[in-house]
Scaffold this active site. Structure first.
Site, PDB file in Angstrom:
ATOM      1  N   SER A  97       3.071   3.331  -6.517  1.00 31.85           N
ATOM      2  CA  SER A  97       3.689   4.101  -5.442  1.00 31.85           C
ATOM      3  C   SER A  97       4.451   3.180  -4.485  1.00 31.85           C
ATOM      4  O   SER A  97       3.938   2.138  -4.072  1.00 31.85           O
ATOM      5  CB  SER A  97       2.626   4.864  -4.656  1.00 31.85           C
ATOM      6  OG  SER A  97       3.188   5.433  -3.484  1.00 31.85           O
ATOM      7  N   HIS A 145      12.307  11.315   1.456  1.00 32.47           N
ATOM      8  CA  HIS A 145      11.722  10.028   1.093  1.00 32.47           C
ATOM      9  C   HIS A 145      12.790   8.926   1.201  1.00 32.47           C
ATOM     10  O   HIS A 145      13.705   8.842   0.387  1.00 32.47           O
ATOM     11  CB  HIS A 145      11.185  10.094  -0.339  1.00 32.47           C
ATOM     12  CG  HIS A 145      10.490   8.846  -0.800  1.00 32.47           C
ATOM     13  ND1 HIS A 145       9.140   8.794  -1.080  1.00 32.47           N
ATOM     14  CD2 HIS A 145      10.948   7.589  -1.024  1.00 32.47           C
ATOM     15  CE1 HIS A 145       8.807   7.564  -1.481  1.00 32.47           C
ATOM     16  NE2 HIS A 145       9.902   6.817  -1.452  1.00 32.47           N
ATOM     17  N   ASP A 159       8.060   8.836   4.313  1.00 29.43           N
ATOM     18  CA  ASP A 159       8.327  10.269   4.187  1.00 29.43           C
ATOM     19  C   ASP A 159       8.599  10.750   5.599  1.00 29.43           C
ATOM     20  O   ASP A 159       7.792  10.500   6.510  1.00 29.43           O
ATOM     21  CB  ASP A 159       7.116  11.000   3.608  1.00 29.43           C
ATOM     22  CG  ASP A 159       6.946  10.746   2.120  1.00 29.43           C
ATOM     23  OD1 ASP A 159       7.906  10.292   1.474  1.00 29.43           O
ATOM     24  OD2 ASP A 159       5.834  10.995   1.595  1.00 29.43           O
ATOM     25  N   GLU A 206      13.990  14.188  -3.574  1.00 32.63           N
ATOM     26  CA  GLU A 206      13.193  14.163  -2.348  1.00 32.63           C
ATOM     27  C   GLU A 206      14.074  13.694  -1.183  1.00 32.63           C
ATOM     28  O   GLU A 206      14.166  12.484  -0.918  1.00 32.63           O
ATOM     29  CB  GLU A 206      11.977  13.237  -2.504  1.00 32.63           C
ATOM     30  CG  GLU A 206      10.971  13.711  -3.528  1.00 32.63           C
ATOM     31  CD  GLU A 206       9.696  12.881  -3.540  1.00 32.63           C
ATOM     32  OE1 GLU A 206       9.619  11.887  -2.772  1.00 32.63           O
ATOM     33  OE2 GLU A 206       8.778  13.224  -4.304  1.00 32.63           O
ATOM     34  N   HIS A 215       4.918   3.719  -1.533  1.00 35.70           N
ATOM     35  CA  HIS A 215       4.215   3.733  -0.252  1.00 35.70           C
ATOM     36  C   HIS A 215       3.304   2.516  -0.088  1.00 35.70           C
ATOM     37  O   HIS A 215       3.084   2.040   1.027  1.00 35.70           O
ATOM     38  CB  HIS A 215       3.406   5.021  -0.099  1.00 35.70           C
ATOM     39  CG  HIS A 215       4.243   6.221   0.233  1.00 35.70           C
ATOM     40  ND1 HIS A 215       4.675   6.493   1.517  1.00 35.70           N
ATOM     41  CD2 HIS A 215       4.747   7.204  -0.553  1.00 35.70           C
ATOM     42  CE1 HIS A 215       5.396   7.606   1.515  1.00 35.70           C
ATOM     43  NE2 HIS A 215       5.460   8.055   0.266  1.00 35.70           N
TER      44      HIS A 215
END
Length: 251
Positions: A164, A225, A173, A222, A166
């Protein structure tokens, strides 16, 4: 009569002697004169290389080995224990019980604060909902989504733990009040979403999973994102209309 004949003979002898002297100097010095001229010509030629040689390759505008351009996707992961050492709380974030996950790496956090501040000046509220996620938290989310939607569907919008973005601390996000701070594709059609898509690169961010690039990124569109890559790289990616994979030649 004898005296008169000696004078021209003496003069002739002197003339011949002088000629011999000058000839001798010429033959002695000539090789050196020619050698010096030849070397000089060779040196001039050596300092004027062909046109192709004089054309220097310009260094790339962006260092693609930059730590901010690390590729994290379905085939490029991070170690299970990886965690950035320079995480910083983001100022413009949604009040949440998960505030511990509203951090970004220091440079990215500063850039995001600048982005959100600029958006606010133009009448748009853009806040971070989720930033850095450790391996353990991503694992929990992924398993929840797989149990809910099945593995194939879940992997169109959720990364396996360790894969990920992240976890890199470089992505965020974001959302706005217009969609009740939800993460949905409709965000791309809102004023805030449009502003973000048009201006994120000015602060070093890109829309990481753009529309119609699912076959390259591996994830659904997205618009919320965003990923920090640095201003120079973000500008090039934005202008070239490519994904991070394409930009890095990892397609």
């Amino acid at each position: 009569m004898v005296k008169n004949r000696k004078k021209p003979t003496l003069r002739l002898a002197v003339a011949i002697l002088m000629l011999l002297v000058f000839s001798g100097f010429y033959f002695l010095l000539a090789p050196y004169v020619h050698e010096e001229v030849g070397e000089g010509d060779a040196q001039v030629s050596a300092t004027i290389p062909p046109t192709e040689a004089t054309t220097q390759t310009q260094p790339p505008a962006v260092d693609k080995s930059s730590e901010y351009l690390v590729l994290v996707n379905k085939t490029h992961g991070l170690g299970k224990d990886y965690e950035p050492g320079d995480l910083k709380k983001v100022k413009y974030a949604v009040a949440s019980r998960e505030s511990q996950y509203q951090k970004l790496r220091k440079t990215a956090a500063s850039a995001f604060n600048s982005l959100a501040k600029a958006a606010k000046k133009q009448g748009h509220t853009i806040k971070l909902t989720s930033g850095f996620r450790p391996y353990s938290y991503q694992k929990s989310l992924y398993e929840t989504y797989v149990n809910k939607d099945g593995k194939y569907t879940a992997e169109q919008y959720s990364a396996k733990p360790g894969y990920s973005e992240h976890q890199s601390g470089l992505c965020a996000d974001v959302s706005s009040p217009s969609v009740d701070y939800n993460l949905e594709q409709a965000y791309g059609s809102t004023k805030e979403g449009k502003w973000l898509a048009k201006n994120a690169h000015k602060y070093g961010f890109i829309i990481r999973y753009p529309k119609d690039k699912e076959d390259i990124t591996g994830y659904e569109y997205e618009p919320w994102h965003i990923r920090y890559v640095g201003e120079d790289a973000a500008k090039e990616i934005y202008e070239q209309k490519v994904t991070l994979e394409e930009y890095l030649g990892e397609v």
